[in-house]
Design an enzyme around this catalytic site. Structure first.
Site, PDB file in Angstrom:
ATOM      1  N   CYS A   1       0.845  -1.196   0.000  1.00 11.77           N
ATOM      2  CA  CYS A   1       0.000   0.000   0.000  1.00 11.77           C
ATOM      3  C   CYS A   1       0.885   1.253   0.000  1.00 11.77           C
ATOM      4  O   CYS A   1       2.004   1.240   0.526  1.00 11.77           O
ATOM      5  CB  CYS A   1      -0.909   0.005   1.225  1.00 11.77           C
ATOM      6  SG  CYS A   1      -2.066   1.401   1.254  1.00 11.77           S
TER       7      CYS A   1
ATOM      8  N   ARG B   1       2.935   4.950   6.387  1.00 11.43           N
ATOM      9  CA  ARG B   1       3.326   4.213   7.595  1.00 11.43           C
ATOM     10  C   ARG B   1       3.797   2.793   7.295  1.00 11.43           C
ATOM     11  O   ARG B   1       4.118   2.045   8.214  1.00 11.43           O
ATOM     12  CB  ARG B   1       2.143   4.170   8.574  1.00 11.43           C
ATOM     13  CG  ARG B   1       1.710   5.551   9.033  1.00 11.43           C
ATOM     14  CD  ARG B   1       0.352   5.512   9.690  1.00 11.43           C
ATOM     15  NE  ARG B   1      -0.690   5.153   8.719  1.00 11.43           N
ATOM     16  CZ  ARG B   1      -1.990   5.047   9.022  1.00 11.43           C
ATOM     17  NH1 ARG B   1      -2.406   5.250  10.258  1.00 11.43           N
ATOM     18  NH2 ARG B   1      -2.863   4.743   8.083  1.00 11.43           N
TER      19      ARG B   1
ATOM     20  N   HIS C   1      -2.082  -3.929   5.036  1.00 15.75           N
ATOM     21  CA  HIS C   1      -1.899  -3.520   6.433  1.00 15.75           C
ATOM     22  C   HIS C   1      -3.254  -3.292   7.075  1.00 15.75           C
ATOM     23  O   HIS C   1      -4.210  -2.894   6.407  1.00 15.75           O
ATOM     24  CB  HIS C   1      -1.028  -2.256   6.526  1.00 15.75           C
ATOM     25  CG  HIS C   1      -1.655  -1.042   5.928  1.00 15.75           C
ATOM     26  ND1 HIS C   1      -2.307  -0.083   6.683  1.00 15.75           N
ATOM     27  CD2 HIS C   1      -1.761  -0.635   4.640  1.00 15.75           C
ATOM     28  CE1 HIS C   1      -2.767   0.864   5.872  1.00 15.75           C
ATOM     29  NE2 HIS C   1      -2.452   0.562   4.630  1.00 15.75           N
TER      30      HIS C   1
HETATM   31 CO    CO Z   1      -3.470   1.255   2.997  1.00 16.88          CO
END
Ligand code: CO
Length: 217
Positions: free
Chosen positions: A47, A51, A103
């Site tokens: 993604c 983060r 995630h």
């Molecule tokens: Co994402």
């Protein structure tokens, strides 16, 4: 008026010089050696979320991870960008592993669950709604929205792993006897840990078994 700091992002260049100097100090000639070739063993499809920085999570230095990232780590059969990355990684670099890494708490997955418009990205997120529909009964029975999002993050990874296996790139690699293993992982934003979803594939047989399992057959 903008300071030159903000105008030219000088702090990022300062970070960059420090970073390059530190690596060169530990391994003299590191960049010169790397500039000649790359030979990564892994392709990471993850993604775009800030983060989830691919190299850092698995502790790999430059040169060891080939990376493609998009919103919600989707592998769409008409996405020439993702497919080109995969083709180069498999056919030219001969990566041995393709890792699809989602995630928990993914904003793309959460947005796909919402009953409101987000603009252009809704066309992209439609792919996640297809995953939702496949598992509607299980997901509707879950009480909390956060739990639904997290479960859908896992299911999305499993389906994208399947999509990787169905691409001509991987199918042709397997047909000519090239070893490529596809893995499905999910990363925890709150603890920094990876979880293997146990959906890995390295043959047409394993692909069919996973597909039947996901379709509930
Ligand atoms: Co994402």
């Amino acid at each position: 008026m903008l300071s030159s700091h903000m105008k030219n992002l000088t702090h990022l260049f300062n970070h960059n010089r420090r970073w390059a100097r530190d690596i060169e100090k530990r391994q003299p000639g590191f960049f010169a050696a790397l500039s000649n070739q790359q030979a990564p063993e892994y392709l990471w499809i993850g993604c775009s979320d800030s983060r989830v920085p691919a190299n850092e999570i698995v502790g790999l230095p430059p040169g060891e991870l080939f990376v493609h990232r998009n919103v919600a780590n989707l592998v769409v059969h008409t996405d020439i960008n993702c497919l080109s990355v995969m083709q180069y990684a498999v056919d030219v670099l001969k990566v041995k592993h393709i890792i699809v890494c989602g995630h928990y708490g993914c904003g793309g997955v959460r947005a796909a669950l919402e009953n409101r418009q987000h603009g252009l990205i809704d066309n992209w997120l439609r792919n996640i709604q297809e995953v939702y529909r496949q598992h509607q009964r299980e997901l509707q029975a879950m009480p909390a929205t956060d739990a639904v999002v997290d479960r859908l993050c896992e299911l999305n990874v499993a389906w994208q792993t399947l999509n990787v296996g169905h691409t001509t790139v991987v199918q042709e690699a397997w047909a000519r006897g090239q070893e490529v293993r596809v893995h499905g992982w999910v990363y925890g934003l709150s603890d920094g840990l990876l979880k293997d979803l146990q959906v890995s594939l390295s043959s047409v047989d394993e692909l069919q078994t996973l597909e039947q399992k996901l379709r509930g057959l």
